[in-house]
Design an enzyme around this catalytic site. Structure first.
Site, PDB file in Angstrom:
ATOM      1  N   GLU A  71       0.635   5.333   6.089  1.00  0.00           N
ATOM      2  CA  GLU A  71      -0.443   4.359   6.055  1.00  0.00           C
ATOM      3  C   GLU A  71      -0.275   3.428   4.860  1.00  0.00           C
ATOM      4  O   GLU A  71       0.232   3.845   3.816  1.00  0.00           O
ATOM      5  CB  GLU A  71      -1.798   5.066   5.970  1.00  0.00           C
TER       6      GLU A  71
ATOM      7  N   HIS B  92      -8.016   4.215   9.502  1.00  0.00           N
ATOM      8  CA  HIS B  92      -8.520   5.386   8.771  1.00  0.00           C
ATOM      9  C   HIS B  92      -9.973   5.156   8.323  1.00  0.00           C
ATOM     10  O   HIS B  92     -10.312   5.279   7.147  1.00  0.00           O
ATOM     11  CB  HIS B  92      -7.638   5.680   7.558  1.00  0.00           C
TER      12      HIS B  92
END
Length: 414
Positions: free
Chosen positions: A270, A293
């Site tokens: 990420e 997220h």
């Protein structure tokens, strides 16, 4: 005698990174802590190493990585608050060995994640994402093909913990049948039914959602073989941890239409900050919802997290309580209006507790309360005496001189 605490609260420096909620600052303030520095962004590298010098309490979220090098630079650090669920961003064992307690908020965003999961299930079963994109582009697709109600469908929950069990209750309100699989025996909520094994859950479910932590056992637990067991009309949701699912295998299953759709909020890799590029093999696939997220990113959840973690940090600083710490033995004693309290963290070895008690016995001081707990490596004791008289500092010096001592503190003397 004037009340005395380990360090005046106005001298205890608190550094909060990554835009931690106002609720944390408010709780610290109500507890008497005023020296608080806030940063909206995460810090890394030399910037973080310089920032932690002289800091007693550090608050972070998921993007700030507290490595051993950072801990070495944090010369006054006593506690770290992870204002999120996970603690993978902190070198936990190394923190414990330096006497730094680490706290998190494992339950405060449970509702937020459960609600997002249900919303995604509705969107995927109705094919809303593709129809919305078509409408934005000028299309008009009113077909009912591959568009299903939630009622009467089977939800399969992998991991029946705090999020999974709450999701179970909400799904039944939609009229869904609920099954779950967990590595430990869990009492079902409502009419949920446990599955004997993961394969059985995957074969029978119309919606499969995973809610497990990242451990050596869960990494890669959903791959090509597991996805092949699912119905072609089923959808898959991962709002847990990015490493528990093989995203390449998931992308292949979606391209080959072996499952109907997917919603993914967490990824193996990420971006570290907003604005950094994001790349995934799932991008551009039909009936796939990708979110950055944000499972626990609601105003309500952040307020709860801010209050929960700051309360644990205040309790640890004020009373020595380690309840909720993820890297230390769990110890708690209520604060008392009189007497003195010490804490002692040490490498666990035979005879330590008797040596601690000897410091009081030689001075004819009665131990009014004591709690002692150990784990595989460390021992932690909270001990207090009502009649400390003028011996508080001398006892503290003896505790600090004991072999194996990691950290000893005089919490208060009243």
């Amino acid at each position: 005698m004037t009340d005395r605490i380990s360090l005046p609260k106005e001298r205890i420096r608190i550094l909060l990174l990554e835009g931690i909620a106002d609720s944390a600052v408010e709780l610290f303030g109500h507890a008497g802590y005023t020296t608080i520095q806030r940063e909206k962004r995460a810090l890394e590298g030399r910037a973080l190493i310089e920032a932690v010098k002289g800091v007693h309490i550090l608050g972070i979220r998921s993007r700030t990585e507290v490595t051993e090098e950072v801990l070495d630079a944090a010369d006054r650090l006593i506690a770290i608050g992870c204002f999120c669920i996970g603690t993978n961003q902190v070198a936990l064992q190394q923190a414990a060995r330096r006497g730094v307690a680490v706290f998190n908020a494992p339950f405060s965003n449970t509702r937020s994640v459960a609600e997002l999961t249900l919303a995604e299930a509705v969107m995927l079963l109705r094919g809303i994402l593709d129809r919305s994109n078509s409408a934005h582009a000028g299309g008009w697709d009113k077909s009912a093909t591959n568009s299903w109600e939630m009622r009467g469908k089977t939800l399969g929950i992998i991991g029946y913990g705090n999020i999974g069990s709450q999701l179970s209750v909400l799904a039944e309100a939609f009229g869904m049948r609920v099954m779950y699989h967990d590595h430990t025996t869990k009492l079902p909520h409502g009419n949920a039914e446990p599955c004997a094994n993961l394969g059985d859950l995957l074969r029978r479910s119309d919606v499969v959602t995973i809610h497990v932590p990242e451990t050596p056992e869960t990494i890669g637990m959903i791959g090509a073989a597991e996805l092949a067991l699912m119905k072609p009309s089923a959808v898959f949701i991962n709002n847990a941890r990015g490493t528990v699912v093989d995203v390449d295998a998931l992308a292949a299953a979606l391209r080959e239409k072996r499952i109907l759709g997917a919603a993914i909020d967490v990824f193996p890799e990420e971006p570290k900050r907003n604005g950094d590029p994001f790349v995934s093999p799932l991008q551009g696939l039909p009936n796939v919802i990708l979110t950055p997220h944000i499972g626990g990113s609601t105003a309500e959840a952040q307020d709860r997290i801010g209050a929960e973690v700051s309360r644990k940090l205040v309790d640890y600083s004020d009373t020595g309580a380690t309840v909720g710490a993820v890297n230390m033995p769990q110890v708690q004693l209520p604060a008392r209006p009189t007497g003195a309290r010490w804490t002692h963290l040490h490498r666990d070895a035979p005879g330590i507790l008797s040596r601690i008690n000897e410091s009081f016995g030689r001075r004819n001081l009665n131990i009014a309360a004591q709690y002692y707990q150990t784990d595989s490596e460390l021992g932690y004791v909270v001990v207090e005496s009502v009649e400390a008289r003028n011996d508080a500092d001398a006892i503290l010096a003896e505790l600090r001189a004991l072999p194996g001592t990691v950290r000893a503190r005089l919490i208060y003397e009243r």
